[in-house]
Write an enzyme that holds these catalytic residues in place. Structure first.
Site, PDB file in Angstrom:
ATOM      1  N   LYS A   1       0.850  -1.190   0.000  1.00 18.64           N
ATOM      2  CA  LYS A   1       0.000   0.000   0.000  1.00 18.64           C
ATOM      3  C   LYS A   1       0.881   1.233   0.000  1.00 18.64           C
ATOM      4  O   LYS A   1       1.666   1.447   0.913  1.00 18.64           O
ATOM      5  CB  LYS A   1      -0.910  -0.019   1.227  1.00 18.64           C
ATOM      6  CG  LYS A   1      -1.864   1.167   1.279  1.00 18.64           C
ATOM      7  CD  LYS A   1      -2.772   1.087   2.488  1.00 18.64           C
ATOM      8  CE  LYS A   1      -3.707   2.274   2.548  1.00 18.64           C
ATOM      9  NZ  LYS A   1      -4.543   2.234   3.750  1.00 18.64           N
TER      10      LYS A   1
ATOM     11  N   LYS B   1      -2.297  -1.582  -3.731  1.00 20.70           N
ATOM     12  CA  LYS B   1      -3.143  -0.387  -3.698  1.00 20.70           C
ATOM     13  C   LYS B   1      -2.265   0.842  -3.788  1.00 20.70           C
ATOM     14  O   LYS B   1      -1.290   0.923  -3.029  1.00 20.70           O
ATOM     15  CB  LYS B   1      -3.931  -0.384  -2.383  1.00 20.70           C
ATOM     16  CG  LYS B   1      -4.858   0.810  -2.213  1.00 20.70           C
ATOM     17  CD  LYS B   1      -5.548   0.780  -0.867  1.00 20.70           C
ATOM     18  CE  LYS B   1      -6.505   1.967  -0.750  1.00 20.70           C
ATOM     19  NZ  LYS B   1      -7.180   2.012   0.541  1.00 20.70           N
TER      20      LYS B   1
HETATM   21 ZN   LIG Z   1      -5.596   3.766   7.988  1.00 27.92          ZN
END
Ligand SMILES: [Zn+2]
Length: 326
Positions: free
Chosen positions: A197, A250
Protein backbone atom coordinates in the site's frame (compact mmCIF):
# COMPACT_ATOMS: atom_id res chain seq x y z
CA UNK A 1 11.20 -16.26 -43.97
CA UNK A 2 7.78 -17.85 -43.59
CA UNK A 3 7.24 -16.33 -40.16
CA UNK A 4 6.86 -12.84 -41.47
CA UNK A 5 4.66 -10.74 -43.70
CA UNK A 6 2.94 -11.49 -46.09
CA UNK A 7 2.52 -15.05 -44.76
CA UNK A 8 1.87 -13.79 -41.26
CA UNK A 9 -1.02 -11.35 -40.92
CA UNK A 10 -2.11 -10.73 -37.30
CA UNK A 11 -5.16 -8.88 -38.59
CA UNK A 12 -6.67 -12.27 -39.60
CA UNK A 13 -7.57 -12.80 -35.95
CA UNK A 14 -9.08 -9.33 -35.51
CA UNK A 15 -11.69 -9.59 -38.25
CA UNK A 16 -14.84 -9.82 -36.20
CA UNK A 17 -16.27 -10.11 -32.72
CA UNK A 18 -16.40 -13.89 -32.69
CA UNK A 19 -12.79 -14.36 -33.69
CA UNK A 20 -11.67 -11.62 -31.30
CA UNK A 21 -13.63 -13.29 -28.51
CA UNK A 22 -12.05 -16.64 -29.28
CA UNK A 23 -8.50 -15.35 -28.95
CA UNK A 24 -9.08 -12.86 -26.10
CA UNK A 25 -6.49 -13.42 -23.38
CA UNK A 26 -7.96 -11.52 -20.46
CA UNK A 27 -11.50 -11.55 -19.14
CA UNK A 28 -13.35 -9.43 -16.65
CA UNK A 29 -15.84 -11.37 -14.54
CA UNK A 30 -18.38 -10.06 -12.09
CA UNK A 31 -17.36 -12.82 -9.64
CA UNK A 32 -14.01 -11.11 -9.24
CA UNK A 33 -15.32 -7.70 -8.23
CA UNK A 34 -15.54 -6.33 -4.72
CA UNK A 35 -17.53 -3.17 -3.99
CA UNK A 36 -16.35 -0.82 -1.23
CA UNK A 37 -19.14 0.71 0.86
CA UNK A 38 -19.19 3.45 3.49
CA UNK A 39 -21.52 3.25 6.47
CA UNK A 40 -22.00 6.32 8.65
CA UNK A 41 -23.48 6.61 12.10
CA UNK A 42 -25.94 9.37 12.84
CA UNK A 43 -27.39 9.92 9.36
CA UNK A 44 -30.85 8.86 8.25
CA UNK A 45 -30.54 9.37 4.48
CA UNK A 46 -27.77 8.32 2.09
CA UNK A 47 -25.29 11.15 1.65
CA UNK A 48 -23.52 11.41 -1.69
CA UNK A 49 -19.78 12.03 -1.54
CA UNK A 50 -19.30 15.17 -3.61
CA UNK A 51 -15.93 14.13 -5.08
CA UNK A 52 -17.21 10.61 -5.90
CA UNK A 53 -20.44 10.96 -7.92
CA UNK A 54 -22.73 7.96 -7.34
CA UNK A 55 -20.97 6.84 -4.15
CA UNK A 56 -22.82 7.25 -0.86
CA UNK A 57 -22.30 7.18 2.83
CA UNK A 58 -25.09 4.84 3.92
CA UNK A 59 -27.09 4.99 7.14
CA UNK A 60 -27.13 1.73 9.10
CA UNK A 61 -30.88 1.41 8.50
CA UNK A 62 -30.35 1.18 4.74
CA UNK A 63 -27.19 -0.88 4.39
CA UNK A 64 -29.05 -4.22 4.33
CA UNK A 65 -31.09 -3.17 1.32
CA UNK A 66 -27.99 -1.84 -0.45
CA UNK A 67 -26.21 -5.17 0.19
CA UNK A 68 -29.16 -6.98 -1.41
CA UNK A 69 -29.03 -4.71 -4.46
CA UNK A 70 -25.32 -5.40 -4.92
CA UNK A 71 -25.78 -9.17 -4.46
CA UNK A 72 -28.55 -9.17 -7.08
CA UNK A 73 -26.07 -7.72 -9.56
CA UNK A 74 -23.90 -10.81 -9.04
CA UNK A 75 -21.16 -8.98 -7.12
CA UNK A 76 -19.92 -11.46 -4.51
CA UNK A 77 -18.61 -9.18 -1.80
CA UNK A 78 -18.46 -5.83 -0.07
CA UNK A 79 -15.50 -4.12 1.58
CA UNK A 80 -16.80 -2.14 4.54
CA UNK A 81 -15.59 1.22 5.84
CA UNK A 82 -17.17 2.87 8.85
CA UNK A 83 -17.64 6.49 9.81
CA UNK A 84 -18.29 6.64 13.57
CA UNK A 85 -20.04 9.45 15.44
CA UNK A 86 -17.26 9.72 17.95
CA UNK A 87 -13.53 9.58 17.48
CA UNK A 88 -10.83 9.49 20.14
CA UNK A 89 -7.07 9.15 20.51
CA UNK A 90 -7.14 5.34 20.43
CA UNK A 91 -10.00 4.75 18.00
CA UNK A 92 -12.26 3.03 20.55
CA UNK A 93 -15.23 2.82 18.17
CA UNK A 94 -13.15 0.64 15.83
CA UNK A 95 -13.41 -2.28 18.23
CA UNK A 96 -16.61 -1.41 20.13
CA UNK A 97 -19.11 -4.25 20.31
CA UNK A 98 -21.85 -2.01 18.90
CA UNK A 99 -19.64 0.12 16.67
CA UNK A 100 -20.88 1.19 13.26
CA UNK A 101 -19.14 -1.63 11.38
CA UNK A 102 -20.07 -4.32 13.89
CA UNK A 103 -23.73 -3.25 13.52
CA UNK A 104 -23.46 -2.98 9.74
CA UNK A 105 -22.06 -6.52 9.44
CA UNK A 106 -25.04 -7.94 11.30
CA UNK A 107 -27.52 -6.00 9.19
CA UNK A 108 -25.84 -7.04 5.93
CA UNK A 109 -25.70 -10.70 6.97
CA UNK A 110 -29.36 -10.63 8.02
CA UNK A 111 -30.51 -9.04 4.75
CA UNK A 112 -28.15 -10.81 2.35
CA UNK A 113 -26.57 -13.89 3.95
CA UNK A 114 -24.69 -14.87 0.79
CA UNK A 115 -22.78 -11.56 0.59
CA UNK A 116 -19.11 -11.94 1.43
CA UNK A 117 -18.42 -9.34 4.06
CA UNK A 118 -14.84 -8.10 4.02
CA UNK A 119 -13.88 -5.50 6.60
CA UNK A 120 -11.18 -2.89 6.44
CA UNK A 121 -9.06 -3.17 9.58
CA UNK A 122 -7.41 0.17 10.35
CA UNK A 123 -7.84 2.87 12.97
CA UNK A 124 -7.68 6.03 10.84
CA UNK A 125 -11.44 6.43 10.44
CA UNK A 126 -11.81 6.16 14.23
CA UNK A 127 -8.95 8.21 15.64
CA UNK A 128 -9.35 11.92 16.44
CA UNK A 129 -5.94 12.59 14.86
CA UNK A 130 -6.72 10.57 11.71
CA UNK A 131 -3.57 8.43 11.82
CA UNK A 132 -3.70 4.67 11.39
CA UNK A 133 -2.40 3.83 14.87
CA UNK A 134 -1.77 5.02 18.40
CA UNK A 135 0.40 8.14 18.72
CA UNK A 136 3.20 9.04 21.09
CA UNK A 137 4.86 12.40 20.51
CA UNK A 138 3.34 12.50 17.06
CA UNK A 139 4.70 9.10 16.04
CA UNK A 140 2.54 6.08 15.26
CA UNK A 141 3.45 3.32 17.71
CA UNK A 142 3.70 0.07 15.79
CA UNK A 143 3.46 -2.63 18.45
CA UNK A 144 0.79 -0.96 20.60
CA UNK A 145 -1.30 -0.50 17.48
CA UNK A 146 -1.13 -4.23 16.72
CA UNK A 147 -3.10 -5.04 19.88
CA UNK A 148 -5.90 -2.65 18.90
CA UNK A 149 -5.99 -3.92 15.31
CA UNK A 150 -6.29 -7.47 16.63
CA UNK A 151 -9.21 -6.43 18.83
CA UNK A 152 -10.80 -4.70 15.88
CA UNK A 153 -10.49 -7.74 13.62
CA UNK A 154 -11.86 -10.02 16.35
CA UNK A 155 -14.89 -7.79 16.86
CA UNK A 156 -15.61 -7.83 13.13
CA UNK A 157 -15.43 -11.60 12.91
CA UNK A 158 -17.51 -12.01 16.05
CA UNK A 159 -20.16 -9.83 14.37
CA UNK A 160 -20.12 -12.08 11.29
CA UNK A 161 -17.41 -10.78 8.93
CA UNK A 162 -16.14 -13.41 6.46
CA UNK A 163 -12.73 -11.91 5.67
CA UNK A 164 -10.62 -9.25 7.41
CA UNK A 165 -8.42 -6.88 5.43
CA UNK A 166 -5.74 -5.03 7.43
CA UNK A 167 -4.81 -1.79 5.64
CA UNK A 168 -2.78 -0.01 8.33
CA UNK A 169 0.74 -0.96 7.12
CA UNK A 170 2.05 -1.62 10.64
CA UNK A 171 4.85 -4.19 10.71
CA UNK A 172 3.70 -7.59 11.93
CA UNK A 173 -0.06 -6.95 11.68
CA UNK A 174 -0.87 -10.02 9.61
CA UNK A 175 0.80 -12.32 12.14
CA UNK A 176 -0.85 -10.47 15.02
CA UNK A 177 -4.29 -10.84 13.47
CA UNK A 178 -3.71 -14.50 12.58
CA UNK A 179 -2.73 -15.31 16.17
CA UNK A 180 -5.65 -13.43 17.65
CA UNK A 181 -8.15 -15.04 15.28
CA UNK A 182 -6.78 -18.54 15.84
CA UNK A 183 -6.76 -18.13 19.62
CA UNK A 184 -10.44 -17.28 19.53
CA UNK A 185 -11.48 -20.18 17.33
CA UNK A 186 -11.54 -18.31 14.02
CA UNK A 187 -8.95 -20.47 12.24
CA UNK A 188 -11.15 -20.50 9.13
CA UNK A 189 -11.30 -16.72 8.67
CA UNK A 190 -9.08 -15.60 5.79
CA UNK A 191 -6.88 -12.49 5.91
CA UNK A 192 -6.72 -10.31 2.82
CA UNK A 193 -3.59 -8.27 3.48
CA UNK A 194 -3.05 -4.82 2.01
CA UNK A 195 0.52 -5.99 1.52
CA UNK A 196 1.66 -3.29 -0.84
CA UNK A 197 0.00 0.00 0.00
CA UNK A 198 1.59 3.19 -1.22
CA UNK A 199 1.37 6.67 0.30
CA UNK A 200 -0.67 7.93 -2.63
CA UNK A 201 -2.34 11.14 -3.73
CA UNK A 202 -4.98 8.96 -5.38
CA UNK A 203 -6.65 8.44 -1.99
CA UNK A 204 -7.80 12.09 -1.87
CA UNK A 205 -11.55 11.61 -2.47
CA UNK A 206 -11.64 8.64 -0.04
CA UNK A 207 -10.65 10.95 2.79
CA UNK A 208 -13.78 12.95 2.21
CA UNK A 209 -15.77 9.72 1.93
CA UNK A 210 -14.41 8.28 5.17
CA UNK A 211 -13.62 11.51 7.02
CA UNK A 212 -10.15 10.17 7.68
CA UNK A 213 -7.66 12.85 6.64
CA UNK A 214 -4.76 13.03 9.12
CA UNK A 215 -5.01 16.15 11.30
CA UNK A 216 -1.27 16.73 10.93
CA UNK A 217 1.52 15.26 8.88
CA UNK A 218 0.94 12.44 6.44
CA UNK A 219 1.21 8.64 6.30
CA UNK A 220 4.62 8.34 4.70
CA UNK A 221 6.13 6.92 7.87
CA UNK A 222 4.10 3.75 7.40
CA UNK A 223 2.72 3.60 3.86
CA UNK A 224 5.16 2.87 1.05
CA UNK A 225 7.11 5.26 -1.14
CA UNK A 226 5.57 5.23 -4.66
CA UNK A 227 9.07 4.97 -6.11
CA UNK A 228 9.76 1.52 -4.65
CA UNK A 229 9.05 -1.91 -6.04
CA UNK A 230 11.75 -4.13 -4.48
CA UNK A 231 10.43 -3.02 -1.13
CA UNK A 232 6.98 -4.16 -2.27
CA UNK A 233 8.30 -7.68 -2.68
CA UNK A 234 9.81 -7.61 0.82
CA UNK A 235 6.47 -6.49 2.28
CA UNK A 236 4.80 -9.25 0.31
CA UNK A 237 7.14 -11.96 1.59
CA UNK A 238 6.66 -10.82 5.14
CA UNK A 239 2.87 -10.96 4.88
CA UNK A 240 3.00 -14.40 3.28
CA UNK A 241 5.27 -15.64 6.06
CA UNK A 242 2.85 -14.25 8.65
CA UNK A 243 -0.08 -16.13 7.15
CA UNK A 244 -1.80 -13.87 4.61
CA UNK A 245 -4.35 -15.81 2.54
CA UNK A 246 -4.70 -13.14 -0.13
CA UNK A 247 -2.57 -10.12 -0.88
CA UNK A 248 -3.32 -6.69 -2.31
CA UNK A 249 -1.70 -3.89 -4.23
CA UNK A 250 -3.14 -0.39 -3.70
CA UNK A 251 -3.62 1.83 -5.72
CA UNK A 252 -3.96 -0.04 -9.03
CA UNK A 253 -3.54 2.03 -12.16
CA UNK A 254 -0.25 3.78 -11.51
CA UNK A 255 1.07 0.50 -10.09
CA UNK A 256 0.34 -2.03 -12.83
CA UNK A 257 4.04 -2.93 -12.92
CA UNK A 258 3.90 -3.65 -9.19
CA UNK A 259 0.84 -5.86 -9.69
CA UNK A 260 2.75 -7.78 -12.35
CA UNK A 261 5.82 -8.21 -10.14
CA UNK A 262 3.72 -9.37 -7.22
CA UNK A 263 1.87 -11.79 -9.51
CA UNK A 264 5.16 -13.24 -10.76
CA UNK A 265 6.55 -13.42 -7.24
CA UNK A 266 3.81 -15.33 -5.42
CA UNK A 267 0.97 -17.75 -6.00
CA UNK A 268 -1.56 -16.30 -3.58
CA UNK A 269 -4.76 -14.74 -4.88
CA UNK A 270 -3.99 -11.10 -5.66
CA UNK A 271 -6.39 -8.20 -5.26
CA UNK A 272 -5.88 -4.71 -6.68
CA UNK A 273 -7.68 -1.66 -5.30
CA UNK A 274 -8.92 0.70 -8.01
CA UNK A 275 -8.98 3.63 -5.58
CA UNK A 276 -11.13 6.73 -5.13
CA UNK A 277 -8.94 9.12 -7.13
CA UNK A 278 -8.91 6.71 -10.06
CA UNK A 279 -12.72 6.66 -9.90
CA UNK A 280 -13.16 10.41 -9.50
CA UNK A 281 -10.91 11.32 -12.42
CA UNK A 282 -12.96 9.15 -14.76
CA UNK A 283 -16.27 10.46 -13.41
CA UNK A 284 -15.14 14.07 -13.76
CA UNK A 285 -13.95 13.62 -17.33
CA UNK A 286 -17.13 11.72 -18.20
CA UNK A 287 -19.32 14.49 -16.76
CA UNK A 288 -17.49 16.96 -19.00
CA UNK A 289 -18.14 14.70 -21.98
CA UNK A 290 -14.44 14.27 -22.59
CA UNK A 291 -14.33 10.46 -22.51
CA UNK A 292 -16.54 7.44 -23.14
CA UNK A 293 -16.94 6.32 -19.55
CA UNK A 294 -17.99 2.73 -20.13
CA UNK A 295 -15.23 2.10 -22.61
CA UNK A 296 -12.56 3.68 -20.41
CA UNK A 297 -13.67 1.82 -17.29
CA UNK A 298 -13.73 -1.56 -19.01
CA UNK A 299 -10.29 -0.87 -20.49
CA UNK A 300 -8.87 0.16 -17.13
CA UNK A 301 -10.24 -2.84 -15.27
CA UNK A 302 -9.07 -5.17 -18.02
CA UNK A 303 -5.59 -3.68 -17.70
CA UNK A 304 -5.62 -4.43 -13.97
CA UNK A 305 -6.57 -8.03 -14.71
CA UNK A 306 -3.97 -8.26 -17.50
CA UNK A 307 -1.29 -6.99 -15.09
CA UNK A 308 -2.07 -10.03 -12.96
CA UNK A 309 -4.78 -9.19 -10.43
CA UNK A 310 -7.38 -11.87 -9.71
CA UNK A 311 -9.72 -9.66 -7.73
CA UNK A 312 -10.55 -6.00 -8.36
CA UNK A 313 -11.89 -3.80 -5.59
CA UNK A 314 -13.67 -0.98 -7.41
CA UNK A 315 -16.30 1.72 -6.95
CA UNK A 316 -17.35 0.96 -10.53
CA UNK A 317 -18.46 -2.57 -9.57
CA UNK A 318 -22.26 -2.05 -9.85
CA UNK A 319 -21.98 -0.29 -13.22
CA UNK A 320 -19.54 -2.89 -14.54
CA UNK A 321 -21.83 -5.70 -13.39
CA UNK A 322 -24.63 -4.17 -15.44
CA UNK A 323 -22.42 -3.63 -18.49
CA UNK A 324 -21.19 -7.23 -18.32
CA UNK A 325 -24.80 -8.44 -18.40
CA UNK A 326 -25.10 -6.46 -21.63
ZN1 LIG B 1 -5.60 3.77 7.99
Amino acid sequence: MSNTFPFVRPRRLRQNDRIRGLVRETHLNVEQLIYPVFIAEGISEPREISSMPGIMQWPLEMIGREAQRIAELGIPGLLLFGIPNEKDEVGSQAYAEHGVIQEAIQRIKAASPETLVITDVCLCEYTSHGHCGVLHNGNVQNDETLDLLSEMALSHVAAGADIVAPSDMMDGRVGALRHALDEHGYQQTPIMAYSVKYASGFYGPFREAAGSAPQFGDRRAYQMDPANVREALRELEQDIAEGADMVMVKPALSYLDVIRQVRDHCDLPLAAYNVSGEYSMVKAAAQLGWIDEQRIVMEMLTSIRRAGADIIITYFAPEVAQWLKG
